[in-house]
Enzyme design. Structure first.
Site, PDB file in Angstrom:
ATOM      1  N   LYS A 152      22.270  59.342  16.439  1.00  0.00           N
ATOM      2  CA  LYS A 152      21.264  59.824  15.489  1.00  0.00           C
ATOM      3  C   LYS A 152      21.819  59.897  14.057  1.00  0.00           C
ATOM      4  CE  LYS A 152      20.565  63.306  18.371  1.00  0.00           C
ATOM      5  NZ  LYS A 152      21.109  62.729  19.600  1.00  0.00           N
ATOM      6  N   ASP A 172      30.456  51.349  18.723  1.00  0.00           N
ATOM      7  CA  ASP A 172      29.906  52.399  19.577  1.00  0.00           C
ATOM      8  C   ASP A 172      30.148  51.958  21.014  1.00  0.00           C
ATOM      9  OD1 ASP A 172      27.442  54.748  19.101  1.00  0.00           O
ATOM     10  OD2 ASP A 172      27.884  54.068  21.115  1.00  0.00           O
ATOM     11  N   SER A 228      32.347  64.806  11.968  1.00  0.00           N
ATOM     12  CA  SER A 228      31.992  64.905  13.389  1.00  0.00           C
ATOM     13  C   SER A 228      32.741  66.051  14.072  1.00  0.00           C
ATOM     14  CB  SER A 228      32.241  63.567  14.069  1.00  0.00           C
ATOM     15  OG  SER A 228      31.489  63.497  15.235  1.00  0.00           O
ATOM     16  N   ARG A 229      33.959  65.818  14.492  1.00  0.00           N
ATOM     17  CA  ARG A 229      34.787  66.891  15.058  1.00  0.00           C
ATOM     18  C   ARG A 229      36.227  66.653  14.611  1.00  0.00           C
ATOM     19  NH1 ARG A 229      30.857  69.315  15.518  1.00  0.00           N
ATOM     20  NH2 ARG A 229      29.904  70.279  17.341  1.00  0.00           N
ATOM     21  N   GLU A 258      40.376  73.992  13.038  1.00  0.00           N
ATOM     22  CA  GLU A 258      39.487  74.739  12.129  1.00  0.00           C
ATOM     23  C   GLU A 258      39.062  76.100  12.664  1.00  0.00           C
ATOM     24  OE1 GLU A 258      36.080  71.973  12.016  1.00  0.00           O
ATOM     25  OE2 GLU A 258      34.899  73.500  13.041  1.00  0.00           O
ATOM     26  N   HIS A 290      32.977  72.757   7.636  1.00  0.00           N
ATOM     27  CA  HIS A 290      31.952  72.511   8.666  1.00  0.00           C
ATOM     28  C   HIS A 290      30.571  72.898   8.125  1.00  0.00           C
ATOM     29  CE1 HIS A 290      31.865  71.735  13.204  1.00  0.00           C
ATOM     30  NE2 HIS A 290      30.656  71.496  12.730  1.00  0.00           N
TER      31      HIS A 290
HETATM   32  P1  NAI Z   1      24.537  61.245  19.164  1.00  0.00           P
HETATM   33  O1  NAI Z   1      24.784  61.639  20.569  1.00  0.00           O
HETATM   34  O2  NAI Z   1      23.143  60.912  18.740  1.00  0.00           O
HETATM   35  O3  NAI Z   1      25.457  59.991  18.799  1.00  0.00           O
HETATM   36  C1  NAI Z   1      26.805  59.884  19.191  1.00  0.00           C
HETATM   37  C2  NAI Z   1      27.108  58.396  19.336  1.00  0.00           C
HETATM   38  O4  NAI Z   1      28.490  58.273  19.652  1.00  0.00           O
HETATM   39  C3  NAI Z   1      26.305  57.722  20.463  1.00  0.00           C
HETATM   40  O5  NAI Z   1      25.706  56.535  19.984  1.00  0.00           O
HETATM   41  C4  NAI Z   1      27.359  57.433  21.520  1.00  0.00           C
HETATM   42  O6  NAI Z   1      27.105  56.248  22.264  1.00  0.00           O
HETATM   43  C5  NAI Z   1      28.608  57.270  20.664  1.00  0.00           C
HETATM   44  N1  NAI Z   1      29.842  57.420  21.414  1.00  0.00           N
HETATM   45  C6  NAI Z   1      30.076  58.164  22.518  1.00  0.00           C
HETATM   46  N2  NAI Z   1      31.347  57.980  22.930  1.00  0.00           N
HETATM   47  C7  NAI Z   1      31.907  57.106  22.075  1.00  0.00           C
HETATM   48  C8  NAI Z   1      33.199  56.531  21.973  1.00  0.00           C
HETATM   49  N3  NAI Z   1      34.143  56.795  22.872  1.00  0.00           N
HETATM   50  N4  NAI Z   1      33.439  55.681  20.949  1.00  0.00           N
HETATM   51  C9  NAI Z   1      32.456  55.393  20.063  1.00  0.00           C
HETATM   52  N5  NAI Z   1      31.221  55.894  20.090  1.00  0.00           N
HETATM   53  C10 NAI Z   1      30.948  56.754  21.096  1.00  0.00           C
HETATM   54  O7  NAI Z   1      25.141  62.416  18.278  1.00  0.00           O
HETATM   55  P2  NAI Z   1      24.813  62.756  16.762  1.00  0.00           P
HETATM   56  O8  NAI Z   1      23.701  63.728  16.694  1.00  0.00           O
HETATM   57  O9  NAI Z   1      24.724  61.501  15.988  1.00  0.00           O
HETATM   58  O10 NAI Z   1      26.129  63.583  16.358  1.00  0.00           O
HETATM   59  C11 NAI Z   1      27.397  62.959  16.278  1.00  0.00           C
HETATM   60  C12 NAI Z   1      28.467  64.024  16.179  1.00  0.00           C
HETATM   61  O11 NAI Z   1      28.322  64.719  14.946  1.00  0.00           O
HETATM   62  C13 NAI Z   1      28.370  65.137  17.241  1.00  0.00           C
HETATM   63  O12 NAI Z   1      29.058  64.765  18.414  1.00  0.00           O
HETATM   64  C14 NAI Z   1      28.993  66.316  16.575  1.00  0.00           C
HETATM   65  O13 NAI Z   1      30.347  66.372  16.955  1.00  0.00           O
HETATM   66  C15 NAI Z   1      28.902  65.995  15.081  1.00  0.00           C
HETATM   67  N6  NAI Z   1      28.098  66.970  14.338  1.00  0.00           N
HETATM   68  C16 NAI Z   1      28.660  67.591  13.267  1.00  0.00           C
HETATM   69  C17 NAI Z   1      27.952  68.494  12.512  1.00  0.00           C
HETATM   70  C18 NAI Z   1      28.533  69.150  11.293  1.00  0.00           C
HETATM   71  O14 NAI Z   1      27.957  70.127  10.775  1.00  0.00           O
HETATM   72  N7  NAI Z   1      29.649  68.679  10.760  1.00  0.00           N
HETATM   73  C19 NAI Z   1      26.570  68.871  12.891  1.00  0.00           C
HETATM   74  C20 NAI Z   1      26.044  68.097  14.000  1.00  0.00           C
HETATM   75  C21 NAI Z   1      26.804  67.205  14.711  1.00  0.00           C
END
Ligand code: NAI
Length: 324
Positions: A152, A172, A228-229, A258, A290
């Protein structure tokens, strides 16, 4: 319905108070949920937690003993919960998306700050230093950006980058079909990208995805963005890369260690994390704590979805946002 809300910040409460149902009573704790604090959950039906609460096996055992039925995560990531151990013991639900735009836009804000030296200009002009010396930037137009994780947030980030006229490489585990985006293997992404942005979850597989080895494959002067993390990047390798100038800039909204420092005002304490202390002193490292999710729209969606998750589980025994 009694909810114990951990790691409360002043921006959480108004939104949860606005959306909570009449039959809900929420106790707001400032402390994080962990082994030392889980006794505070006694007598509650639900614990509501965020990214740095530590829900390990011992905490889960305690929660089950207290008859807590649900862990309501008010975030998307769930690497801080022992998911496998929760199976058949306690339900976990999350907020899968609250504003992917908030995070993608923050990543872009950090990137623009970095490449146009806005962080330096802001400080200079505050003391009437209007010199441009040392503020040379870089056009984003025509540059290659490597995006790891095209879910997303990654997809929205890519769309914004297309608007800048950038060339998009992506990696991905489960590629999608995206226009003007070339999926490549990680090695090629590392070798060819001027900028790399991380948007994949933290898993065993992605832990330290960016380490000494992957950094060695990158272009001289590469810019890294991590919203991300933290543990996707091995911080010591990042610091070394900055020191040797292999890495030209880092934009970090998350950091490996963190949980003890982010979200809090530590300005009166001595920072005992040497790596973080050094990273933050570097002129080409921008750290936000964050903050990427923190928009009014996201906070409102977080509260609404968390409340809906709790209602759905207690009314139907099911919850579409459960984590298994
Ligand atoms: P999402 O689940 O929609 O997308 C994650 C993508 O990563 C998916 O397309 C998945 O196939 C891919 N993926 C999974 N394993 C993988 C790997 N080994 N190598 C490469 N790609 C891989 O998640 P979304 O909503 O896009 O969020 C992504 C990350 O953002 C979350 O996991 C979270 O850690 C982080 N996040 C950080 C925030 C912040 O405030 N800094 C707030 C919200 C999310």
């Amino acid at each position: 319905m009694k909810i114990a809300f951990f790691d409360t910040k002043n921006y959480d409460k108004p939104f949860f108070e606005q959306f909570k149902k009449n039959n809900m009573k929420i106790k707001y704790y400032e402390t994080k949920l962990n082994e030392d604090t889980c006794s505070l959950a006694k007598g509650y039906d639900v614990v509501c937690v965020f990214v740095n609460d530590d829900i390990n096996k011992n905490v889960i055992d305690q929660l089950v003993e207290y008859n807590v039925k649900m862990i309501a995560l008010r975030c998307a990531g769930y690497n801080n919960v022992d998911i496998k151990y929760c199976k058949d013991k306690i339900l976990i639900a999350r907020v899968p998306a609250y504003s992917p735009y908030a995070v993608a836009e923050h990543a872009i804000a950090m990137l623009l700050t970095q490449v146009r030296n806005i962080h330096k200009a802001y400080v200079r002009t505050k003391s009437f230093n209007f010199s441009l010396s040392g503020l040379e930037g870089m056009d984003l137009y025509g540059k290659t950006i490597g995006v790891i994780g095209t879910g997303k947030i990654g997809k929205i980030f890519i769309d914004i980058c297309k608007g800048f006229g950038m060339k998009i490489l992506a990696y991905d585990k489960f590629p999608s079909k995206l226009e003007k985006t070339e999926y490549v293997d990680l090695d090629r992404l590392f070798c060819e990208s001027d900028i790399i942005s991380l948007h994949c979850p933290l898993t065993e597989e992605t832990h330290h995805l960016i380490d000494k080895n992957s950094i060695s494959k990158m272009k001289e002067g590469v810019i890294l963005i991590n919203t991300s993390r933290g543990a996707l990047i091995e911080s010591k390798a990042l610091l070394e890369g900055i020191k040797t100038k292999k890495i030209g800039g880092a934009c970090l909204d998350v950091y490996e260690e963190e949980s003890d420092v982010f979200f809090e005002d530590n300005s009166n304490f001595i920072m005992d994390d040497d790596t973080l202390a050094l990273l933050t002193t570097m002129p080409n490292v921008i750290v936000t704590s964050h903050q990427a999710f923190l928009t009014k729209e996201a906070l409102s969606n977080i509260a609404m979805t968390t409340i809906d998750n709790i209602v759905a589980y207690f009314e139907t025994g099911e919850c579409e946002n459960k984590v298994e």
